[in-house]
Design a protein around this motif. Structure first.
Motif, PDB file in Angstrom:
ATOM      1  N   VAL A  49       0.719  -1.181   0.081  1.00 16.73           N
ATOM      2  CA  VAL A  49       0.022  -0.052  -0.097  1.00 16.73           C
ATOM      3  C   VAL A  49       0.952   1.238   0.116  1.00 16.73           C
ATOM      4  CG1 VAL A  49      -1.602   1.457   1.270  1.00 16.73           C
ATOM      5  CG2 VAL A  49      -1.721  -1.298   1.230  1.00 16.73           C
ATOM      6  N   LEU A  50       0.695   1.954  -0.927  1.00 18.03           N
ATOM      7  CA  LEU A  50       1.572   3.615  -1.189  1.00 18.03           C
ATOM      8  C   LEU A  50       0.718   4.577  -0.733  1.00 18.03           C
ATOM      9  CD1 LEU A  50       4.223   4.746  -2.135  1.00 18.03           C
ATOM     10  CD2 LEU A  50       3.154   4.416  -4.354  1.00 18.03           C
ATOM     11  N   GLN A  51       1.152   5.593  -0.068  1.00 13.23           N
ATOM     12  CA  GLN A  51       0.123   6.510   0.022  1.00 13.23           C
ATOM     13  C   GLN A  51       1.221   7.742  -0.046  1.00 13.23           C
ATOM     14  OE1 GLN A  51      -1.782   6.207   3.735  1.00 13.23           O
ATOM     15  NE2 GLN A  51      -2.915   8.206   3.774  1.00 13.23           N
ATOM     16  N   LEU A  52       0.605   8.925  -0.778  1.00 17.42           N
ATOM     17  CA  LEU A  52       1.326   9.951  -0.848  1.00 17.42           C
ATOM     18  C   LEU A  52       0.455  11.248  -0.621  1.00 17.42           C
ATOM     19  CD1 LEU A  52       2.243   9.097  -4.781  1.00 17.42           C
ATOM     20  CD2 LEU A  52       3.880   9.047  -2.861  1.00 17.42           C
ATOM     21  N   GLU A  53       0.977  12.071   0.368  1.00 17.69           N
ATOM     22  CA  GLU A  53       0.353  13.080   0.847  1.00 17.69           C
ATOM     23  C   GLU A  53       1.133  14.407   0.839  1.00 17.69           C
ATOM     24  OE1 GLU A  53      -1.092  12.153   4.688  1.00 17.69           O
ATOM     25  OE2 GLU A  53      -2.517  10.559   3.917  1.00 17.69           O
ATOM     26  N   PRO A  54       0.770  15.543   1.162  1.00 12.05           N
ATOM     27  CA  PRO A  54       1.417  16.750   1.002  1.00 12.05           C
ATOM     28  C   PRO A  54       2.529  16.870   2.261  1.00 12.05           C
ATOM     29  CG  PRO A  54      -0.714  17.449   0.837  1.00 12.05           C
ATOM     30  CD  PRO A  54      -0.843  15.997   1.263  1.00 12.05           C
ATOM     31  N   GLU A  55       2.573  16.038   3.208  1.00 10.05           N
ATOM     32  CA  GLU A  55       3.448  16.120   4.312  1.00 10.05           C
ATOM     33  C   GLU A  55       3.814  14.739   4.782  1.00 10.05           C
ATOM     34  OE1 GLU A  55       1.780  18.393   7.758  1.00 10.05           O
ATOM     35  OE2 GLU A  55       1.764  20.303   6.731  1.00 10.05           O
ATOM     36  N   HIS A  56       3.560  13.706   4.028  1.00  5.83           N
ATOM     37  CA  HIS A  56       3.727  12.499   4.458  1.00  5.83           C
ATOM     38  C   HIS A  56       3.426  11.329   3.217  1.00  5.83           C
ATOM     39  CE1 HIS A  56       2.385   8.528   6.304  1.00  5.83           C
ATOM     40  NE2 HIS A  56       3.322   8.719   6.882  1.00  5.83           N
ATOM     41  N   VAL A  57       4.510  10.417   3.187  1.00  7.63           N
ATOM     42  CA  VAL A  57       4.620   9.337   2.156  1.00  7.63           C
ATOM     43  C   VAL A  57       5.045   8.033   2.867  1.00  7.63           C
ATOM     44  CG1 VAL A  57       5.946   8.484   0.134  1.00  7.63           C
ATOM     45  CG2 VAL A  57       5.412  10.981   0.434  1.00  7.63           C
ATOM     46  N   SER A  58       4.360   7.301   2.619  1.00  8.68           N
ATOM     47  CA  SER A  58       4.410   5.902   3.299  1.00  8.68           C
ATOM     48  C   SER A  58       4.151   4.652   2.247  1.00  8.68           C
ATOM     49  CB  SER A  58       3.321   5.653   4.352  1.00  8.68           C
ATOM     50  OG  SER A  58       2.180   5.344   3.828  1.00  8.68           O
ATOM     51  N   ILE A  59       4.843   3.645   2.687  1.00 11.32           N
ATOM     52  CA  ILE A  59       4.764   2.334   1.879  1.00 11.32           C
ATOM     53  C   ILE A  59       4.779   1.247   2.963  1.00 11.32           C
ATOM     54  CG2 ILE A  59       7.173   2.095   1.557  1.00 11.32           C
ATOM     55  CD1 ILE A  59       6.638   0.541  -1.133  1.00 11.32           C
ATOM     56  N   GLU A  60       3.810   0.233   2.963  1.00 12.58           N
ATOM     57  CA  GLU A  60       3.365  -0.804   3.773  1.00 12.58           C
ATOM     58  C   GLU A  60       3.143  -2.138   2.973  1.00 12.58           C
ATOM     59  OE1 GLU A  60       1.071  -0.175   7.403  1.00 12.58           O
ATOM     60  OE2 GLU A  60       0.646   1.707   6.398  1.00 12.58           O
ATOM     61  N   ASP A  61       3.782  -3.162   3.583  1.00 11.24           N
ATOM     62  CA  ASP A  61       3.539  -4.493   2.838  1.00 11.24           C
ATOM     63  C   ASP A  61       3.170  -5.490   3.711  1.00 11.24           C
ATOM     64  OD1 ASP A  61       6.002  -6.314   4.005  1.00 11.24           O
ATOM     65  OD2 ASP A  61       7.118  -4.475   3.309  1.00 11.24           O
ATOM     66  N   ASP A  62       2.745  -6.563   3.322  1.00  9.63           N
ATOM     67  CA  ASP A  62       2.093  -7.724   3.934  1.00  9.63           C
ATOM     68  C   ASP A  62       3.247  -8.876   3.955  1.00  9.63           C
ATOM     69  OD1 ASP A  62       2.074  -8.810   1.412  1.00  9.63           O
ATOM     70  OD2 ASP A  62       0.063  -9.352   1.589  1.00  9.63           O
ATOM     71  N   SER A  93       4.251  -3.027  10.077  1.00  6.97           N
ATOM     72  CA  SER A  93       3.079  -2.767   9.243  1.00  6.97           C
ATOM     73  C   SER A  93       1.925  -3.301   9.785  1.00  6.97           C
ATOM     74  CB  SER A  93       3.424  -3.112   7.733  1.00  6.97           C
ATOM     75  OG  SER A  93       2.252  -2.884   7.141  1.00  6.97           O
ATOM     76  N   ARG A  94       0.616  -2.478   9.774  1.00  9.50           N
ATOM     77  CA  ARG A  94      -0.629  -2.766  10.022  1.00  9.50           C
ATOM     78  C   ARG A  94      -0.835  -4.036   9.375  1.00  9.50           C
ATOM     79  NH1 ARG A  94      -3.896  -0.556   6.242  1.00  9.50           N
ATOM     80  NH2 ARG A  94      -2.939   1.376   5.484  1.00  9.50           N
ATOM     81  N   LEU A  95      -0.273  -4.134   7.928  1.00  9.09           N
ATOM     82  CA  LEU A  95      -0.610  -5.447   7.293  1.00  9.09           C
ATOM     83  C   LEU A  95       0.245  -6.596   7.349  1.00  9.09           C
ATOM     84  CD1 LEU A  95      -0.419  -3.616   3.668  1.00  9.09           C
ATOM     85  CD2 LEU A  95      -2.486  -3.950   4.945  1.00  9.09           C
ATOM     86  N   GLY A  96       1.121  -6.598   8.521  1.00  8.12           N
ATOM     87  CA  GLY A  96       1.781  -7.675   8.958  1.00  8.12           C
ATOM     88  C   GLY A  96       3.124  -7.589   8.375  1.00  8.12           C
ATOM     89  N   GLY A  97       3.725  -6.985   7.643  1.00  7.95           N
ATOM     90  CA  GLY A  97       4.936  -6.860   7.205  1.00  7.95           C
ATOM     91  C   GLY A  97       5.871  -5.404   7.812  1.00  7.95           C
ATOM     92  N   THR A  98       6.660  -4.774   7.054  1.00  2.00           N
ATOM     93  CA  THR A  98       7.121  -3.685   7.162  1.00  2.00           C
ATOM     94  C   THR A  98       6.568  -2.184   6.754  1.00  2.00           C
ATOM     95  OG1 THR A  98       9.266  -4.847   7.031  1.00  2.00           O
ATOM     96  CG2 THR A  98       9.401  -2.565   6.880  1.00  2.00           C
ATOM     97  N   SER A  99       6.508  -1.248   7.457  1.00  2.00           N
ATOM     98  CA  SER A  99       6.162   0.048   7.119  1.00  2.00           C
ATOM     99  C   SER A  99       7.218   1.158   7.080  1.00  2.00           C
ATOM    100  CB  SER A  99       5.159   0.467   8.046  1.00  2.00           C
ATOM    101  OG  SER A  99       4.848   1.657   8.018  1.00  2.00           O
ATOM    102  N   VAL A 100       7.308   1.778   5.913  1.00  2.00           N
ATOM    103  CA  VAL A 100       8.422   2.929   5.998  1.00  2.00           C
ATOM    104  C   VAL A 100       7.374   4.166   5.882  1.00  2.00           C
ATOM    105  CG1 VAL A 100      10.063   4.045   4.662  1.00  2.00           C
ATOM    106  CG2 VAL A 100      10.010   1.616   4.651  1.00  2.00           C
ATOM    107  N   GLN A 101       7.694   5.396   6.899  1.00  2.00           N
ATOM    108  CA  GLN A 101       6.929   6.389   6.957  1.00  2.00           C
ATOM    109  C   GLN A 101       7.808   7.556   7.057  1.00  2.00           C
ATOM    110  OE1 GLN A 101       3.451   6.175   7.671  1.00  2.00           O
ATOM    111  NE2 GLN A 101       3.698   4.146   7.496  1.00  2.00           N
ATOM    112  N   VAL A 102       7.628   8.478   5.833  1.00  2.00           N
ATOM    113  CA  VAL A 102       8.352   9.487   5.708  1.00  2.00           C
ATOM    114  C   VAL A 102       7.507  10.820   5.664  1.00  2.00           C
ATOM    115  CG1 VAL A 102      10.043  10.661   4.056  1.00  2.00           C
ATOM    116  CG2 VAL A 102       9.726   8.518   3.870  1.00  2.00           C
ATOM    117  N   ALA A 103       8.045  11.704   7.018  1.00  2.00           N
ATOM    118  CA  ALA A 103       7.186  12.734   7.199  1.00  2.00           C
ATOM    119  C   ALA A 103       8.149  14.041   6.838  1.00  2.00           C
ATOM    120  CB  ALA A 103       6.845  12.734   8.611  1.00  2.00           C
ATOM    121  N   PHE A 104       7.678  15.164   6.155  1.00  2.00           N
ATOM    122  CA  PHE A 104       8.198  16.221   5.950  1.00  2.00           C
ATOM    123  C   PHE A 104       7.098  17.540   5.958  1.00  2.00           C
ATOM    124  CE2 PHE A 104       7.438  13.747   2.392  1.00  2.00           C
ATOM    125  CZ  PHE A 104       6.213  14.331   1.786  1.00  2.00           C
TER     126      PHE A 104
END
Length: 109
Positions: free
Chosen positions: A46-59, A91-102
């Motif tokens: 799951v890839l999420q792009l926002e004005p102050e945050h980007v994340s990628i999570e996997d299962d 990650s909430r999916l059971g794997g790894t989560s990478v969260q980048v905040a700016f």
């Protein structure tokens, strides 16, 4: 579907990331996706792009090492270069989560 990994959700667009940060954010996302493909044995991300945050999570398998590898350290160092934070964890999916905040304006936080 990339090498057996399905992008389950792609929320947002690159245009939401401040222009001056896009190359840095893209570098971090590329490394995160590379880690998923090489190590996670994931079936979806799951890839999420926002004005102050980007994340990628996997299962996938989640973090196996007790200390971060070169890829994770590289993502965190890159984030610091442009005044962001990069957090890697479960990650909430059971794997790894990478969260980048700016900052939404692209300035250091």
């Amino acid at each position: 579907n990339v090498i057996g990994v399905r992008v389950a959700h792609h929320l947002g667009s690159a245009e939401q990331v401040p222009m001056q940060l896009r190359s840095h954010v893209a570098w971090i996302l590329r490394e995160a996706v590379t880690n998923v493909l090489r190590h996670a044995h994931a079936s979806r991300i799951v890839l999420q792009l926002e004005p102050e945050h980007v994340s990628i999570e996997d299962d996938g398998d989640g973090l196996q090492a007790s200390t971060p590898g070169h890829g994770i350290r590289g993502m965190q160092e890159r984030a610091k270069q442009f005044g962001a934070s990069c957090t890697v964890g479960a990650s909430r999916l059971g794997g790894t989560s990478v969260q980048v905040a700016f900052a939404a304006d692209g300035n250091a936080r």
